[in-house]
Design a protein around this motif. Structure first.
Motif, PDB file in Angstrom:
ATOM      1  N   LEU A 126       0.888  -1.157   0.000  1.00 24.71           N
ATOM      2  CA  LEU A 126       0.000   0.000   0.000  1.00 24.71           C
ATOM      3  C   LEU A 126       0.923   1.202   0.000  1.00 24.71           C
ATOM      4  O   LEU A 126       1.580   1.472   1.008  1.00 24.71           O
ATOM      5  N   GLY A 127       1.029   1.877  -1.114  1.00 24.98           N
ATOM      6  CA  GLY A 127       2.062   2.890  -1.255  1.00 24.98           C
ATOM      7  C   GLY A 127       3.418   2.200  -1.149  1.00 24.98           C
ATOM      8  O   GLY A 127       3.708   1.266  -1.885  1.00 24.98           O
ATOM      9  N   GLU A 128       4.229   2.630  -0.184  1.00 23.91           N
ATOM     10  CA  GLU A 128       5.537   2.013   0.050  1.00 23.91           C
ATOM     11  C   GLU A 128       5.501   0.984   1.176  1.00 23.91           C
ATOM     12  O   GLU A 128       6.519   0.390   1.510  1.00 23.91           O
ATOM     13  N   PHE A 129       4.332   0.759   1.752  1.00 24.78           N
ATOM     14  CA  PHE A 129       4.202  -0.093   2.936  1.00 24.78           C
ATOM     15  C   PHE A 129       3.892  -1.534   2.519  1.00 24.78           C
ATOM     16  O   PHE A 129       2.911  -1.787   1.820  1.00 24.78           O
ATOM     17  N   ASP A 130       4.726  -2.482   2.954  1.00 27.87           N
ATOM     18  CA  ASP A 130       4.482  -3.897   2.669  1.00 27.87           C
ATOM     19  C   ASP A 130       3.275  -4.376   3.468  1.00 27.87           C
ATOM     20  O   ASP A 130       3.259  -4.278   4.704  1.00 27.87           O
ATOM     21  N   THR A 131       2.276  -4.918   2.784  1.00 25.96           N
ATOM     22  CA  THR A 131       1.062  -5.330   3.486  1.00 25.96           C
ATOM     23  C   THR A 131       1.315  -6.455   4.487  1.00 25.96           C
ATOM     24  O   THR A 131       0.590  -6.580   5.464  1.00 25.96           O
ATOM     25  N   GLU A 132       2.363  -7.260   4.289  1.00 16.65           N
ATOM     26  CA  GLU A 132       2.669  -8.323   5.252  1.00 16.65           C
ATOM     27  C   GLU A 132       3.053  -7.763   6.625  1.00 16.65           C
ATOM     28  O   GLU A 132       2.968  -8.470   7.627  1.00 16.65           O
ATOM     29  N   LEU A 133       3.442  -6.495   6.681  1.00 17.28           N
ATOM     30  CA  LEU A 133       3.849  -5.898   7.950  1.00 17.28           C
ATOM     31  C   LEU A 133       2.674  -5.624   8.881  1.00 17.28           C
ATOM     32  O   LEU A 133       2.864  -5.447  10.086  1.00 17.28           O
ATOM     33  N   PHE A 134       1.454  -5.585   8.350  1.00 15.59           N
ATOM     34  CA  PHE A 134       0.313  -5.357   9.230  1.00 15.59           C
ATOM     35  C   PHE A 134       0.161  -6.506  10.224  1.00 15.59           C
ATOM     36  O   PHE A 134      -0.085  -6.282  11.399  1.00 15.59           O
ATOM     37  N   LYS A 135       0.336  -7.733   9.766  1.00 17.53           N
ATOM     38  CA  LYS A 135       0.289  -8.868  10.694  1.00 17.53           C
ATOM     39  C   LYS A 135       1.387  -8.748  11.738  1.00 17.53           C
ATOM     40  O   LYS A 135       1.176  -9.049  12.920  1.00 17.53           O
ATOM     41  N   GLU A 136       2.573  -8.303  11.335  1.00 17.87           N
ATOM     42  CA  GLU A 136       3.681  -8.135  12.286  1.00 17.87           C
ATOM     43  C   GLU A 136       3.313  -7.130  13.381  1.00 17.87           C
ATOM     44  O   GLU A 136       3.608  -7.344  14.557  1.00 17.87           O
ATOM     45  N   TRP A 137       2.648  -6.039  12.982  1.00 16.41           N
ATOM     46  CA  TRP A 137       2.246  -5.042  13.984  1.00 16.41           C
ATOM     47  C   TRP A 137       1.220  -5.639  14.948  1.00 16.41           C
ATOM     48  O   TRP A 137       1.350  -5.501  16.169  1.00 16.41           O
ATOM     49  N   PHE A 138       0.204  -6.292  14.429  1.00 14.32           N
ATOM     50  CA  PHE A 138      -0.842  -6.868  15.279  1.00 14.32           C
ATOM     51  C   PHE A 138      -0.269  -7.955  16.188  1.00 14.32           C
ATOM     52  O   PHE A 138      -0.645  -8.061  17.356  1.00 14.32           O
ATOM     53  N   GLN A 139       0.658  -8.755  15.677  1.00 21.44           N
ATOM     54  CA  GLN A 139       1.298  -9.789  16.496  1.00 21.44           C
ATOM     55  C   GLN A 139       2.068  -9.165  17.643  1.00 21.44           C
ATOM     56  O   GLN A 139       1.957  -9.590  18.803  1.00 21.44           O
ATOM     57  N   ALA A 140       2.874  -8.159  17.345  1.00 19.12           N
ATOM     58  CA  ALA A 140       3.673  -7.495  18.377  1.00 19.12           C
ATOM     59  C   ALA A 140       2.772  -6.824  19.415  1.00 19.12           C
ATOM     60  O   ALA A 140       3.013  -6.927  20.626  1.00 19.12           O
ATOM     61  N   PHE A 141       1.732  -6.146  18.948  1.00 17.80           N
ATOM     62  CA  PHE A 141       0.829  -5.454  19.865  1.00 17.80           C
ATOM     63  C   PHE A 141       0.105  -6.449  20.774  1.00 17.80           C
ATOM     64  O   PHE A 141       0.056  -6.266  22.001  1.00 17.80           O
ATOM     65  N   ALA A 142      -0.456  -7.512  20.197  1.00 20.03           N
ATOM     66  CA  ALA A 142      -1.173  -8.507  20.997  1.00 20.03           C
ATOM     67  C   ALA A 142      -0.252  -9.159  22.020  1.00 20.03           C
ATOM     68  O   ALA A 142      -0.625  -9.338  23.187  1.00 20.03           O
ATOM     69  N   GLN A 143       0.948  -9.512  21.597  1.00 17.19           N
ATOM     70  CA  GLN A 143       1.907 -10.172  22.481  1.00 17.19           C
ATOM     71  C   GLN A 143       2.228  -9.302  23.694  1.00 17.19           C
ATOM     72  O   GLN A 143       2.241  -9.773  24.823  1.00 17.19           O
ATOM     73  N   HIS A 144       2.495  -8.040  23.449  1.00 18.07           N
ATOM     74  CA  HIS A 144       2.976  -7.181  24.529  1.00 18.07           C
ATOM     75  C   HIS A 144       1.856  -6.499  25.317  1.00 18.07           C
ATOM     76  O   HIS A 144       2.075  -6.081  26.454  1.00 18.07           O
TER      77      HIS A 144
END
Length: 195
Positions: A126-144
């Motif tokens: 999406l623009g310059e943002f890799d869409t696979e990174l959204f899962k990484e953000w949600f994973q990190a947020f949920a974990q912590h």
């Protein structure tokens, strides 16, 4: 007030985040990644959580470290602000329509982190943002943050709408789950007596 501040400094990122769980949805977000800033603003606004987050990361490499570490730091701030999680409703869910897209988010602020991610994109970026990174953000947020978090896009074709409905769904589910239950304001919502 249930608030916390967390700082994280590594060779890849320097991030400071402050949250007020009893806020009005005010945000000051500066990650250097415009789309991520927009999504975190949605999280604050629709979750009625005041969020201040500033990140300096190795964006000359890619957006991965800044995205993931922002999720880590924001999750840690939410968890600290919750303390022993006394009085919260604990569970929250939302069904979010955004034009042609419909996303369901359900969570348990159980302090037992787990992510179920059933979200598919039709584009790699999406623009310059890799869409696979959204899962990484949600994973990190949920974990912590200590969340059992289920995110599922039921249908949708516009990738921007899919992502935004996920963040808005998380916001509304958090708003319900983290709210103090006036009928049990002094109780930890668990038969074990701890979360």
């Amino acid at each position: 007030m249930r608030s916390a501040k967390v700082e994280r400094n590594t060779k890849e990122t320097r991030i400071v985040a402050e949250v007020n769980l009893d806020g009005t949805g005010e945000s000051r977000i500066a990650t250097g990644i415009g789309f991520l800033d927009h999504m975190l603003d949605q999280l604050a606004r629709h979750g009625l959580i005041d969020i201040a987050l500033e990140a300096k990361g190795d964006l000359h490499i890619d957006f991965h470290h800044t995205t993931e570490d922002s999720g880590i730091v924001l999750g840690q701030a939410v968890s600290r602000a919750l303390g022993e999680r006394r009085g919260i409703r604990r569970y929250g869910d939302a069904l979010i329509p955004m034009d042609e897209t419909l996303t369901r988010v359900a969570l348990d602020a159980s302090n037992r982190p787990y992510l179920i991610w059933k979200v598919e994109f039709t584009r790699d970026k999406l623009g310059e943002f890799d869409t696979e990174l959204f899962k990484e953000w949600f994973q990190a947020f949920a974990q912590h943050a200590g969340l059992t978090l289920h995110v599922e896009t039921l249908y949708g074709t516009n990738n921007h709408h899919i992502v935004e409905s996920c963040f808005k769904g998380l916001a509304r589910a958090l708003r319900d789950a983290l709210e103090i239950d006036p009928r049990k304001a002094d109780a930890i919502p668990s038969t074990k007596g701890t979360l």
